[in-house]
Design an enzyme around this catalytic site. Structure first.
Site, short mmCIF file in Angstrom:
data_model
loop_
_atom_site.label_atom_id
_atom_site.label_comp_id
_atom_site.label_asym_id
_atom_site.label_seq_id
_atom_site.Cartn_x
_atom_site.Cartn_y
_atom_site.Cartn_z
N ASP A 102 46.46 42.09 40.26
CA ASP A 102 47.88 41.81 40.45
C ASP A 102 48.72 42.95 39.88
OD1 ASP A 102 47.02 39.31 41.37
OD2 ASP A 102 47.18 38.43 39.37
N LYS A 125 33.66 45.43 46.57
CA LYS A 125 32.88 44.34 47.18
C LYS A 125 33.56 43.85 48.46
CE LYS A 125 30.91 39.80 45.98
NZ LYS A 125 31.68 38.95 46.90
N GLU A 126 34.87 43.69 48.42
CA GLU A 126 35.60 43.24 49.60
C GLU A 126 35.50 44.25 50.74
OE1 GLU A 126 39.02 40.62 47.22
OE2 GLU A 126 39.32 42.75 47.65
#
Length: 490
Positions: free
Chosen positions: A275, A207-208
């Site tokens: 992360d 999406k980014e």
């Protein structure tokens, strides 16, 4: 296939400088009991809560859990959440934290309400100020971060757009790192990838990437094409695009795109999985892994993370299991070293209503007498935990020359038995502490013991459990076997 053990060992000698947005992650678990009459929304009967270091702090925790060292730089407010984060990070042995305090802003805090049974997130409440740090705080961050660069093997920028990674901070860190020959990994949040110009690798999700390139990026080819366009903006060497259950694609500046499918796994919670990916990727690259190897390590780490609840960390042993040939998995995942975390096994088994049994011994040379006791023990319960004396413990109990086999060899032989569900190594002379922790429903020993002689019988009886004594098989004794072997080979 690469040598995971060699790479894992190399990863433990690395130091990662992680800079990014720190946050306090809180998870409130409960059961959805009804729909609220005031507003049509689920009502959760709260059962328990957990608090974790989140955001870029979770990257630091994952670096440490994989055996490496992390220097972490971030921002907190002058509040209770900031104090909790500072205290939590100070307890991480392999994390050195450099925290700048900004009294004008709250520490970022995210509270999630989760259905315990279905692991479904029902609601998230955020406390934050998602705006760039002021000029004074920005300068303090730069002055704190730049002197840390010479001590790092690789730099990781974890951007959550909460104020730490301003354009000026990013520019100073990347430029200084490049001058020192340090690679820079960026987990980006800004849709303007140009602000990360000069970084080694960017790790956007699909999406980014689509938003940054104003493209669909919905097929392998379109993702690779969009990544190459984005690499021109960021002037980076490669781009790794994460795609949740569809795996990951790494597009290097030179060469073909590499795609790996996601590992099949029961997804429990995706919080913080990015992360974990960033931490594993940075460590693999710092340890001189090639692009494909680093990609596969990161993909495996993601699979472990999403199979856990909450903001999870991944250990080297958990990661190793994703790369072991299938035939070795059963025995490998049954062994727990001294001081290991029994909690997850016990909680899961008890939730399923399973009857947990326990027996123990040195098991120096496994013989038919041992097998009889273990088989009988497993027949009396649903899950059998075997406590195994460590090498030091065996030596104290049996004297010089024992054990004949070290604890690793003994645990592997036990774990290979179908009757055994978990082998737990303990350092003490008796398994009393282990029994106290496990609280088994069944405690099993050989019939050469009287009930009152069985270590831990009071604990088990007090919890409503039973003690089972199994008739011993005559003619079999480890001590006599060792003696006969030594007498026949003087």
């Amino acid at each position: 296939m690469f040598d995971f053990d060699a790479l894992s060992h190399a990863m433990t000698s690395q130091t990662v400088l992680c800079v990014g947005d720190l946050m306090l992650d809180e998870f409130i678990y409960g059961e959805v009991s009804r729909i609220s009459p005031e507003a049509p929304a689920p009502v959760i009967a709260v059962q328990r809560s957990e608090t974790n270091v989140g955001g870029a702090g979770n990257v630091a925790r994952n670096v440490a859990s994989l055996g490496a060292r992390c220097i972490f730089a971030g921002l907190i407010g002058e509040d209770e959440a900031g104090a909790k984060l500072k205290a939590a990070l100070s307890k991480e042995d392999r994390v050195e934290s450099v925290l700048i305090c900004d009294p004008s802003r709250p520490t970022t805090r995210k509270v999630r309400f989760v259905s315990e049974h279905f692991s479904t997130h029902m609601l998230r409440a955020d406390w934050e100020l998602a705006s760039p740090a002021s000029g004074d705080i920005e300068q303090k961050l730069i002055e704190a971060i730049v002197p840390l660069l010479p001590r790092a093997d690789i730099v990781l920028l974890s951007d959550y757009a909460k104020g730490v990674l301003t354009a000026r901070v990013i520019r100073n860190v990347i430029d200084c790192a490049c001058k020192m020959g340090k690679r820079v990994i960026v987990d980006p949040k800004s849709a303007n990838f140009a602000i990360y110009r000069g970084a080694t690798l960017l790790t956007p999700n699909r999406k980014e990437l689509a938003e940054a390139t104003r493209s669909r990026a919905d097929t392998k080819k379109s993702i690779a094409d969009a990544a190459r366009d984005a690499m021109q903006l960021a002037d980076c060497e490669a781009m790794l695009v994460t795609q949740s259950e569809h795996g990951m694609t790494l597009v290097p500046r030179k060469g073909e795109a590499i795609h790996v499918p996601a590992h099949p796994v029961n997804v429990r919670d995706v919080s913080g999985a990015g992360d974990t990916v960033a931490a594993a990727l940075a460590l693999a690259l710092a340890a001189k892994a090639d692009w494909e190897t680093a990609l596969r390590v990161a993909n495996a780490a993601a699979a472990v993370a999403v199979s856990k609840k909450g903001t999870a960390i991944v250990t080297s042993s958990e990661l190793r299991r994703k790369f072991l040939p299938h035939a070795f998995l059963a025995a490998e995942e049954k062994i727990m070293p001294a001081g290991g975390d029994l909690g997850s096994h016990l909680v899961d088994w008890r939730k399923q209503g399973l009857r947990i049994g326990f027996t123990n011994g040195c098991f120096d040379i496994l013989h038919p007498g041992h097998v009889k006791v273990l088989t009988a023990a497993r027949g009396a319960c649903d899950r059998l935990v075997v406590g195994l004396n460590s090498d030091a413990s065996v030596k104290r109990l049996k004297g010089e020359g024992r054990p004949v086999q070290n604890e690793r060899a003994r645990s592997e032989v036990l774990a290979a038995l179908e009757a055994v569900d978990l082998v737990v190594i303990f350092e003490e002379d008796t398994p009393l502490n282990l029994i106290t922790q496990i609280r088994p429903s069944v405690l099993v020993k050989g019939g050469d013991y009287a009930r009152e002689q069985v270590i831990g019988h009071e604990i088990v009886a007090a919890n409503g459990g039973e003690i089972v004594l199994v008739d011993i098989l005559e003619g079999f004794s480890t001590t006599s076997l060792v003696r006969r072997a030594r007498e026949s080979h003087p």
